[in-house]
Write an enzyme that holds these catalytic residues in place. Structure first.
Site, PDB file in Angstrom:
ATOM      1  N   ARG A   1       0.859  -1.173   0.000  1.00  0.00           N
ATOM      2  CA  ARG A   1       0.000   0.000   0.000  1.00  0.00           C
ATOM      3  C   ARG A   1       0.899   1.228   0.000  1.00  0.00           C
ATOM      4  O   ARG A   1       1.996   1.212   0.560  1.00  0.00           O
ATOM      5  CB  ARG A   1      -0.908   0.028   1.231  1.00  0.00           C
ATOM      6  CG  ARG A   1      -2.091  -0.934   1.162  1.00  0.00           C
ATOM      7  CD  ARG A   1      -3.151  -0.448   0.184  1.00  0.00           C
ATOM      8  NE  ARG A   1      -4.363  -1.247   0.237  1.00  0.00           N
ATOM      9  CZ  ARG A   1      -4.606  -2.281  -0.553  1.00  0.00           C
ATOM     10  NH1 ARG A   1      -3.686  -2.666  -1.438  1.00  0.00           N
ATOM     11  NH2 ARG A   1      -5.764  -2.932  -0.483  1.00  0.00           N
TER      12      ARG A   1
ATOM     13  N   GLU B   1      -2.924   8.506  -3.399  1.00  0.00           N
ATOM     14  CA  GLU B   1      -3.342   7.676  -4.522  1.00  0.00           C
ATOM     15  C   GLU B   1      -4.819   7.932  -4.813  1.00  0.00           C
ATOM     16  O   GLU B   1      -5.619   7.904  -3.877  1.00  0.00           O
ATOM     17  CB  GLU B   1      -3.110   6.199  -4.187  1.00  0.00           C
ATOM     18  CG  GLU B   1      -3.336   5.265  -5.349  1.00  0.00           C
ATOM     19  CD  GLU B   1      -3.012   3.815  -5.021  1.00  0.00           C
ATOM     20  OE1 GLU B   1      -3.933   2.977  -5.139  1.00  0.00           O
ATOM     21  OE2 GLU B   1      -1.856   3.536  -4.638  1.00  0.00           O
TER      22      GLU B   1
ATOM     23  N   HIS C   1      -1.329   1.188  -9.652  1.00  0.00           N
ATOM     24  CA  HIS C   1      -1.993   0.212  -8.779  1.00  0.00           C
ATOM     25  C   HIS C   1      -2.736  -0.836  -9.607  1.00  0.00           C
ATOM     26  O   HIS C   1      -3.945  -1.049  -9.445  1.00  0.00           O
ATOM     27  CB  HIS C   1      -2.957   0.908  -7.815  1.00  0.00           C
ATOM     28  CG  HIS C   1      -3.281   0.059  -6.608  1.00  0.00           C
ATOM     29  ND1 HIS C   1      -3.764   0.575  -5.425  1.00  0.00           N
ATOM     30  CD2 HIS C   1      -3.197  -1.284  -6.399  1.00  0.00           C
ATOM     31  CE1 HIS C   1      -3.972  -0.387  -4.546  1.00  0.00           C
ATOM     32  NE2 HIS C   1      -3.634  -1.535  -5.128  1.00  0.00           N
TER      33      HIS C   1
END
Length: 326
Positions: A239, A267, A286
């Site tokens: 993450r 993000e 991602h």
């Protein structure tokens, strides 16, 4: 509590049957329990049914948290949230007491491990430079680092970490493993985080694959990054918030470290953020889990979980929603 009460009986009408929302068409999942009612919602458009009737919610296949959590406030009858990600930190603030939260452990191992390897090789071998040079018609070579003979430190040795190791081994590198607790498994020692101070200076590549908890938030801070050897590569498929972005920018800005990131903090990474143009940084948006290998595993997981749910059996991959950091 990680079991549910049996939810249907033969002869119930459609209006009485327990409702499950799925991210894929129900007829694409073999052998779903016949006694449940199903509706598809992929995160786009209007809701297919009244959300208050939903008992089992399998989240859409997206990394867009607002989309995933949007119907939760209206799901007054919800019993189970089946996340389709390995990490569920983004869902924890939205889970009401009494609702089971399950993750997708094992579903994304192959795809995420491939991404970790792809980012590592692309960064070490200078693929981003090749792409830029191709666009400009420039033929520039040079000697680049190899995985052969390198030491790779995997921080976060769960199912994804093990899958990353499996793909690294044939390249002739030495793999060091770190998990939340030290233990011995096939292949050698798995170290604890307390050993990072001595392990980080040995590693040519550091791969992060830990879940995001209060213990791992900013795990890769200024001290962690400062302990890495000059010229080392940081790869993050965990993450974004596992890495202190400001500390990373300081290191790559000096040219001491390089980084390959499938996740960032913030993000999505906004336009103009300094990470976009930081030297030695490769960014993918991602997408580590999103390959053709994902959907068959997702369907298999949903089929298994729905059978267990309908029969009142213990569900797989239940995540403690209290004291998760422990």
């Amino acid at each position: 509590m990680s079991t549910v009460t049996p939810l249907f009986a033969a002869g119930r009408s459609r209006a009485e049957r327990t409702l499950a929302w799925l991210p894929v068409p129900p007829d694409e999942i073999d052998g779903l329990p016949a006694g449940l009612e199903y509706a598809q919602w992929d995160g786009r458009g209007d809701y297919p049914t009244d959300p208050s009737r939903v008992a089992f919610y399998a989240a859409p296949l997206t990394t867009d948290t607002p989309v995933i959590v949007r119907p939760l406030r209206d799901m007054s009858g919800l019993q189970v949230i089946q996340a389709l990600s390995a990490g569920v930190d983004y869902l924890l603030p939205h889970v009401r007491p009494g609702v089971l939260l399950c993750n997708a452990r094992g579903v994304h191992d192959a795809s995420t491990a491939e991404m970790a390897l792809a980012l590592t090789l692309a960064s070490l071998r200078g693929v981003p430079d090749f792409v830029r040079n191709q666009a400009g018609g420039r033929w520039h070579g040079g000697i680049r680092p190899s995985l052969f003979g390198a030491t790779v430190l995997i921080v976060g040795y769960g199912s994804i970490g093990a899958a990353i190791e499996d793909r690294l081994r044939p390249f002739g590198c030495t793999v060091i493993r770190v998990a939340s607790k030290a233990r011995w498994e096939a292949g050698g020692t798995i170290h604890s985080p307390y050993d990072l101070g001595t392990l980080l200076p040995q590693a040519d590549v550091v791969v992060l694959s830990v879940p995001l908890t209060e213990r791992t938030r900013h795990l890769a801070d200024a001290g962690f990054l400062g302990s890495m050897k000059d010229g080392a590569l940081l790869v993050n498929v965990a993450r974004g918030a596992v890495v202190d972005t400001d500390a990373l920018l300081a290191e790559v800005g000096e040219g001491r470290l390089s980084a390959a990131l499938d996740v960032t903090d913030p993000e999505p990474l906004p336009v103009g953020h300094p990470l976009w143009t930081a030297p030695g940084v490769l960014i993918s948006p991602h997408v580590g889990a999103f390959t053709t290998a994902m959907l068959p595993h997702v369907k298999q997981l949903l089929g298994s979980q729905l059978h267990r749910f309908a029969e009142g059996r213990r569900l797989h991959n239940v995540v403690p929603t209290i004291s998760l950091a422990g």
